[in-house]
Design a protein around this motif. Structure first.
Motif, PDB file in Angstrom:
ATOM      1  N   LEU A 153       0.822  -1.210   0.000  1.00 21.84           N
ATOM      2  CA  LEU A 153       0.000   0.000   0.000  1.00 21.84           C
ATOM      3  C   LEU A 153       0.858   1.263   0.000  1.00 21.84           C
ATOM      4  O   LEU A 153       0.487   2.263  -0.632  1.00 21.84           O
ATOM      5  CB  LEU A 153      -0.979  -0.010   1.172  1.00 21.84           C
ATOM      6  CG  LEU A 153      -2.055  -1.099   1.115  1.00 21.84           C
ATOM      7  CD1 LEU A 153      -3.043  -0.934   2.258  1.00 21.84           C
ATOM      8  CD2 LEU A 153      -2.765  -1.147  -0.220  1.00 21.84           C
ATOM      9  N   ALA A 159     -11.731   6.942  -0.711  1.00 22.20           N
ATOM     10  CA  ALA A 159     -11.578   5.496  -0.875  1.00 22.20           C
ATOM     11  C   ALA A 159     -10.936   4.893   0.364  1.00 22.20           C
ATOM     12  O   ALA A 159     -10.198   5.565   1.091  1.00 22.20           O
ATOM     13  CB  ALA A 159     -10.724   5.178  -2.102  1.00 22.20           C
ATOM     14  N   SER A 160     -11.235   3.613   0.581  1.00 25.56           N
ATOM     15  CA  SER A 160     -10.567   2.806   1.601  1.00 25.56           C
ATOM     16  C   SER A 160     -10.151   1.506   0.959  1.00 25.56           C
ATOM     17  O   SER A 160     -10.837   0.989   0.062  1.00 25.56           O
ATOM     18  CB  SER A 160     -11.492   2.503   2.786  1.00 25.56           C
ATOM     19  OG  SER A 160     -11.561   3.590   3.656  1.00 25.56           O
ATOM     20  N   GLU A 161      -9.042   0.978   1.457  1.00 17.29           N
ATOM     21  CA  GLU A 161      -8.485  -0.238   0.882  1.00 17.29           C
ATOM     22  C   GLU A 161      -7.932  -1.103   2.006  1.00 17.29           C
ATOM     23  O   GLU A 161      -7.102  -0.644   2.793  1.00 17.29           O
ATOM     24  CB  GLU A 161      -7.369   0.168  -0.087  1.00 17.29           C
ATOM     25  CG  GLU A 161      -6.828  -0.914  -0.927  1.00 17.29           C
ATOM     26  CD  GLU A 161      -6.130  -0.355  -2.163  1.00 17.29           C
ATOM     27  OE1 GLU A 161      -5.378  -1.133  -2.750  1.00 17.29           O
ATOM     28  OE2 GLU A 161      -6.328   0.812  -2.547  1.00 17.29           O
ATOM     29  N   VAL A 219      -6.909  -7.683  -1.888  1.00 20.14           N
ATOM     30  CA  VAL A 219      -7.103  -6.265  -1.646  1.00 20.14           C
ATOM     31  C   VAL A 219      -8.578  -5.964  -1.904  1.00 20.14           C
ATOM     32  O   VAL A 219      -9.104  -6.247  -2.978  1.00 20.14           O
ATOM     33  CB  VAL A 219      -6.204  -5.399  -2.555  1.00 20.14           C
ATOM     34  CG1 VAL A 219      -6.464  -3.924  -2.300  1.00 20.14           C
ATOM     35  CG2 VAL A 219      -4.736  -5.725  -2.334  1.00 20.14           C
ATOM     36  N   TYR A 227     -11.203  -2.914  -1.998  1.00 24.83           N
ATOM     37  CA  TYR A 227     -11.143  -1.469  -2.197  1.00 24.83           C
ATOM     38  C   TYR A 227     -12.539  -0.932  -2.447  1.00 24.83           C
ATOM     39  O   TYR A 227     -13.312  -1.536  -3.187  1.00 24.83           O
ATOM     40  CB  TYR A 227     -10.243  -1.215  -3.413  1.00 24.83           C
ATOM     41  CG  TYR A 227     -10.199   0.192  -3.933  1.00 24.83           C
ATOM     42  CD1 TYR A 227      -9.335   1.128  -3.388  1.00 24.83           C
ATOM     43  CD2 TYR A 227     -10.983   0.578  -5.019  1.00 24.83           C
ATOM     44  CE1 TYR A 227      -9.260   2.422  -3.894  1.00 24.83           C
ATOM     45  CE2 TYR A 227     -10.919   1.867  -5.527  1.00 24.83           C
ATOM     46  CZ  TYR A 227     -10.054   2.775  -4.964  1.00 24.83           C
ATOM     47  OH  TYR A 227      -9.984   4.048  -5.469  1.00 24.83           O
ATOM     48  N   SER A 272     -14.559   2.820  -3.438  1.00 21.25           N
ATOM     49  CA  SER A 272     -14.438   4.215  -3.826  1.00 21.25           C
ATOM     50  C   SER A 272     -15.826   4.787  -4.086  1.00 21.25           C
ATOM     51  O   SER A 272     -16.689   4.104  -4.647  1.00 21.25           O
ATOM     52  CB  SER A 272     -13.585   4.337  -5.085  1.00 21.25           C
ATOM     53  OG  SER A 272     -13.533   5.668  -5.540  1.00 21.25           O
TER      54      SER A 272
END
Length: 138
Positions: free
Chosen positions: A44, A94-96, A108, A110, A112
């Protein structure tokens, strides 16, 4: 992962997107069975270096964590999407969540969405993380 009502599945290479509105809001699941990085956190960090060029990029948070009892990292950020880059310009968030499974596969997850819709999107993301099971898991 099955789609929630009204969401559509779109597949590209090792990524699968789920979206209710052709990509304005979406969840992406990426699978890498031979990760290039020693940890999800370093992966990341590398992605952040690449995406730091985004208009108005701002890190909200990036921290190592444990996800599904495995090494992981969670990244949260904002930026302004430009009309030349997307059909959905404007402030976005966004979060990942990345993690390494027991068999060495990196997943991963994700999400958005437009920044104005983030409260709802974050609730959806948290629900996805709570219910996430990799393909083939019981």
């Amino acid at each position: 992962m099955s789609c929630a009502k009204g969401w559509k599945r779109q597949t590209e290479n090792t990524q699968v997107d789920y979206t209710p509105d052709n990509g304005e809001h979406f969840v992406r699941i990426a699978v890498d069975d031979s990760p290039d990085f020693d940890s999800p956190y370093t992966h990341l960090l590398d992605l952040e270096e690449q995406l730091g060029r985004l208009q108005d990029y701002r890190r909200v948070g990036l921290e190592e964590n444990t996800f599904r009892d495995r090494p992981g990292a969670l990244w949260d950020f904002t930026w302004t999407a430009l009309p030349k880059d997307t059909e959905f310009p404007g402030p976005r968030r966004a979060s990942e969540q990345a993690y390494l499974s027991r068999d060495g596969v990196e997943y991963v997850i994700y999400m958005s969405a437009p920044a104005a819709d983030w409260a709802t999107a974050k609730e959806q993301f948290d629900t996805i993380l709570r219910s996430w099971r990799p393909p083939g898991a019981q």
